[in-house]
Design a protein around this motif. Structure first.
Motif, PDB file in Angstrom:
ATOM      1  N   PRO A  82       0.760  -1.141  -0.033  1.00  0.00           N
ATOM      2  CA  PRO A  82       0.121  -0.150  -0.105  1.00  0.00           C
ATOM      3  C   PRO A  82       0.739   1.084  -0.107  1.00  0.00           C
ATOM      4  O   PRO A  82       1.821   1.314   0.474  1.00  0.00           O
ATOM      5  N   ASP A  83       0.151   2.302  -0.563  1.00  0.00           N
ATOM      6  CA  ASP A  83       1.126   3.538  -0.604  1.00  0.00           C
ATOM      7  C   ASP A  83       0.401   4.466   0.527  1.00  0.00           C
ATOM      8  O   ASP A  83      -0.610   4.859   0.633  1.00  0.00           O
ATOM      9  N   ILE A  84       1.213   4.623   1.544  1.00  0.00           N
ATOM     10  CA  ILE A  84       1.045   5.295   2.855  1.00  0.00           C
ATOM     11  C   ILE A  84       1.654   6.870   2.790  1.00  0.00           C
ATOM     12  O   ILE A  84       2.850   6.667   2.510  1.00  0.00           O
ATOM     13  N   ALA A  85       0.922   7.889   3.232  1.00  0.00           N
ATOM     14  CA  ALA A  85       1.491   9.067   3.424  1.00  0.00           C
ATOM     15  C   ALA A  85       2.704   9.079   4.154  1.00  0.00           C
ATOM     16  O   ALA A  85       2.888   8.253   5.211  1.00  0.00           O
ATOM     17  N   ASP A  86       3.830  10.094   3.930  1.00  0.00           N
ATOM     18  CA  ASP A  86       4.845  10.325   4.663  1.00  0.00           C
ATOM     19  C   ASP A  86       4.440  10.426   6.061  1.00  0.00           C
ATOM     20  O   ASP A  86       3.393  10.998   6.456  1.00  0.00           O
ATOM     21  N   ASN A  87       5.487  10.015   6.959  1.00  0.00           N
ATOM     22  CA  ASN A  87       5.355  10.255   8.337  1.00  0.00           C
ATOM     23  C   ASN A  87       4.203   9.456   8.991  1.00  0.00           C
ATOM     24  O   ASN A  87       4.043  10.068  10.130  1.00  0.00           O
ATOM     25  N   LYS A  90       4.297   4.539  10.487  1.00  0.00           N
ATOM     26  CA  LYS A  90       4.300   3.631  11.760  1.00  0.00           C
ATOM     27  C   LYS A  90       3.214   3.512  12.456  1.00  0.00           C
ATOM     28  O   LYS A  90       2.821   2.915  13.597  1.00  0.00           O
ATOM     29  N   VAL A  91       2.237   4.338  11.864  1.00  0.00           N
ATOM     30  CA  VAL A  91       0.778   4.320  12.818  1.00  0.00           C
ATOM     31  C   VAL A  91      -0.109   3.600  11.796  1.00  0.00           C
ATOM     32  O   VAL A  91      -1.068   2.774  12.290  1.00  0.00           O
ATOM     33  N   LEU A  92      -0.352   4.028  10.556  1.00  0.00           N
ATOM     34  CA  LEU A  92      -1.451   3.386   9.596  1.00  0.00           C
ATOM     35  C   LEU A  92      -1.164   2.090   9.070  1.00  0.00           C
ATOM     36  O   LEU A  92       0.164   1.749   8.807  1.00  0.00           O
ATOM     37  N   ARG A  93      -1.973   1.190   9.137  1.00  0.00           N
ATOM     38  CA  ARG A  93      -2.082  -0.351   8.444  1.00  0.00           C
ATOM     39  C   ARG A  93      -3.390  -0.349   7.943  1.00  0.00           C
ATOM     40  O   ARG A  93      -4.533   0.012   8.322  1.00  0.00           O
TER      41      ARG A  93
END
Length: 521
Positions: A82-87, A90-93
Motif C-alpha cells: 500500500p501507498d501510505i503518506a509520509d510520516n 508507523k501508525v497506519l495499517r
C-alpha cells in the motif's frame, strides 16, 4: 430433429442467457459499509481499527482520506504494498478487507476518516468514520470521606488529567451535584450513612470507572500501654488509643474529670492517638484514671485506663530434652508500668549479678539475680544447668528502681519437690482427711455395736414352758455336793453359754433363800 431434441436445445440457450444476466447483476453496483461503530474512541498510545466490508465487485481500489486528504491507497489482493503518506507509516495499517488500523495512535490522529472504493465500470462507494483520541487520566479514581468540624461528612472523588475532563458524581447522595475531575460533596452525618457504601461514578468516553466509599463509626478497641525510660532517667508511659473508623476518629483525653492538654507532664501526639506521661516516681502514675474517647461524626467509643505498678500476671518454664537449658517466659498485665526485669535463680552453683555488673557465686538457699531484661522482654534462656540437680526461678518486675511482686516460683530438676499450690492443697487436705477418718471410724464402731446388740436378742418367740420356767426354779443337778440335806447351787456356767449353744431363752436367775446349817461335833 425431433421435438424433444429441439426443446432441450432451447432450454439450454435460455438458461445460459439467464445466468449471464444474473452474474452481470451481481457486479452492477459496488457497495462499501461500516463493519463496526462509526464513532471510535480510544486512548493515546492504544490501538484502534475503522472496520469496513464491501460487496458488488472483486479487488476494488481503496483510498483512505484523513480530514479530506488521502493518506492510504491500495488495491485489494494486489501484490504491491500500500501507498501510505509520509510520516504515517508507523501508525497506519490497511487490512486485507480494506479496514484501516492504527498502532499506538497519537492524539493528533483525532479526525474524520473516509474510505472510497472504486471498480472500473461499477463506479465509486464511500463511507465516513470519526476517530477521537483522548482519552487517559493517570492512575485510577481516588475516593475518600473526611470529617468537617466533627459534625458533617465530606465525600471526595478525584480523577484528573488527560485531554478531556472526567465527569464525577455521587448518584446515591445527590442527583444534581457533579464535577469535572474533582468532586467534593458535604452532607449531614446520619445513622443511615453508618456502614453504607457510596459509589463515585466516573463518566469517561473510553473507560468508565467507579470507586466505592464506606463511612463507619468508631469500633471497639483496647488501649495499649508501653513503658520506656528517656535520656534523663524519667519513666515515659505511652498510652495508645486507636479505633478503626471512617473518617478517622479524633481522640480526646482526660485525667479523672479534667481534660488533658499537651502540657508537662503530658504530651499528646499530632494525630491525637497517643498520650505520653513522664515522671521519676512510679507512684505518681497511679493516682488518677485516664480516659480516651475516639469520636467521628457517626459516633464514639470510650475506654478507661487504670495504670498499675510493676507486676507479672503469669509465668512458665520449659526445658530442652536433656535439661541443661531452660526457657523462662512471663506475661505482664496490659496496663502495668514495667521498665525491666530481674531474672533470679536459686540452686547449687548459681551465679549472682552485683550492681556493678560482675557475677559472683551465690548461696544455694537464696534467690540471686542472674540476668536483667528490658521492659519489652517476655522470655529468658538459662544455660549450663545440671539436669541431676534442682533449681528454682522467679522474675522480678521493675519500674526503674521500684520492684513489684515476684512471679510464681518455677522449679526444675529431679528433686523438684512440691510447688506452692501443691503445698497449699496438702495443707487444706490433711484436716479434711483426718476428719473423714474420724467419721469413718465412728461409723464402723456404730455398725459393730448395733450388730452386737442385735445378736443378743432372742431368735425365737418365748414358749409357755419357758414362761413357766421363769417363775418356777429348775431342779439342780442330782450331784450332792453338800451334806445335811442342802440343795446344790445352780449351774452358773450354763448361764454363760453363747447364744448359739442355747435353743431357747434362759430363765431369769433367782437366788435361793438363805439356809441355816448345823455343825455336828
Amino acid at each position: 430433429m425431433t421435438w424433444p431434441d429441439e426443446f432441450g436445445r432451447l432450454s439450454a440457450v435460455l438458461l445460459a442467457i439467464l445466468l449471464r444476466f444474473t452474474f452481470q447483476g451481481t457486479y452492477c453496483q459496488l457497495v462499501v459499509s461500516p463493519a463496526g461503530p462509526t464513532l471510535v474512541n480510544t486512548f493515546a498510545g492504544h490501538n484502534a481499527t475503522l472496520a469496513v466490508s464491501f460487496s458488488g465487485a472483486t479487488d476494488p481500489a481503496v483510498i483512505w482520506f484523513m480530514a479530506g486528504s488521502p493518506v492510504v491507497t491500495w488495491a485489494i489482493n494486489s501484490g504491491a504494498p500500500p501507498d501510505i503518506a509520509d510520516n504515517k507509516e508507523k501508525v497506519l495499517r490497511i487490512e486485507t478487507d480494506g479496514s484501516l488500523s492504527f498502532v499506538n495512535v497519537p492524539l493528533v490522529y483525532t479526525s474524520n476518516y473516509t474510505i472510497e472504493m472504486t471498480k472500473s465500470g461499477l463506479g465509486t462507494s464511500s463511507t465516513t468514520f470519526t476517530l477521537k483520541v483522548f482519552e487517559r487520566p493517570s492512575g485510577d479514581p481516588m475516593c475518600s470521606v473526611q470529617s468537617v468540624n466533627n459534625v458533617d461528612l465530606q465525600y471526595l472523588c478525584l480523577w484528573s488529567g488527560g485531554t478531556a475532563q472526567v465527569q464525577l458524581s455521587f448518584p446515591a447522595l445527590s442527583n444534581t451535584s457533579s464535577g469535572a475531575g474533582n468532586l467534593r460533596l458535604t452532607v449531614a452525618a446520619s445513622h443511615n450513612l453508618d456502614g453504607k457504601t457510596v459509589t463515585c461514578v466516573a463518566d469517561h468516553p473510553v473507560e468508565p470507572y467507579n470507586c466505592n466509599i464506606t463511612a463507619g463509626s468508631p469500633r471497639m478497641f483496647l488501649p495499649a500501654v508501653r513503658t520506656t525510660v528517656d535520656s534523663d532517667g524519667k519513666i515515659v508511659v505511652t498510652i495508645h488509643c486507636f479505633s478503626e473508623a471512617s473518617p478517622q476518629a479524633v481522640v480526646s483525653w482526660s485525667e479523672g474529670s479534667e481534660a488533658v492538654t499537651s502540657t508537662t507532664p503530658h504530651q499528646i501526639s499530632r494525630d491525637t492517638t497517643q498520650l505520653q506521661i513522664r515522671g521519676y516516681n512510679v507512684s505518681n502514675f497511679l493516682l488518677q484514671n485516664y480516659t480516651c474517647i475516639c469520636r467521628n461524626p457517626l459516633g464514639s467509643q470510650r475506654r478507661e485506663i487504670q495504670l498499675r505498678g510493676p507486676s507479672i500476671s503469669d509465668s512458665s518454664l520449659f526445658a530442652n530434652h536433656d535439661g541443661a537449658i531452660v526457657t523462662l517466659t512471663w506475661e505482664v498485665p496490659p496496663t502495668s508500668i514495667v521498665t525491666g526485669f530481674d531474672i533470679q535463680m536459686k540452686g547449687p552453683h548459681s551465679l549472682s549479678r552485683n550492681r556493678n555488673g560482675t557475677q559472683t557465686r551465690g548461696s544455694a538457699n537464696r534467690f540471686h539475680t542472674i540476668q536483667q531484661k528490658p521492659g519489652a522482654a517476655r522470655s529468658a534462656d538459662i544455660f549450663n544447668l545440671d539436669p541431676k540437680l534442682t533449681y528454682s526461678f522467679q522474675v522480678i518486675p521493675k519500674a526503674r528502681m521500684t520492684e513489684g511482686q515476684p512471679s510464681e516460683v518455677q522449679r526444675i530438676g529431679p528433686g523438684e519437690g512440691l510447688s506452692g499450690s501443691a503445698i497449699a492443697g496438702l495443707a487444706a487436705g490433711i484436716p479434711c482427711g483426718l476428719l473423714f477418718l474420724v467419721l469413718l471410724g465412728g461409723f464402723i464402731y456404730f455398725c459393730v455395736y448395733f450388730n452386737k446388740n442385735k445378736s443378743r436378742q432372742a431368735r425365737y418367740p418365748k414358749s409357755r414352758a419357758v414362761e413357766k420356767a421363769v417363775t418356777t426354779p429348775t431342779e439342780t443337778s442330782p450331784h450332792n455336793l453338800l451334806t445335811g440335806g442342802l440343795k446344790s447351787p445352780p449351774d452358773y456356767n450354763g448361764l454363760q453359754q453363747t447364744p448359739s449353744e442355747r435353743s431357747v431363752a434362759l430363765p431369769a436367775f433367782v437366788p435361793p433363800p438363805p439356809v441355816r446349817t448345823a455343825t455336828t461335833v
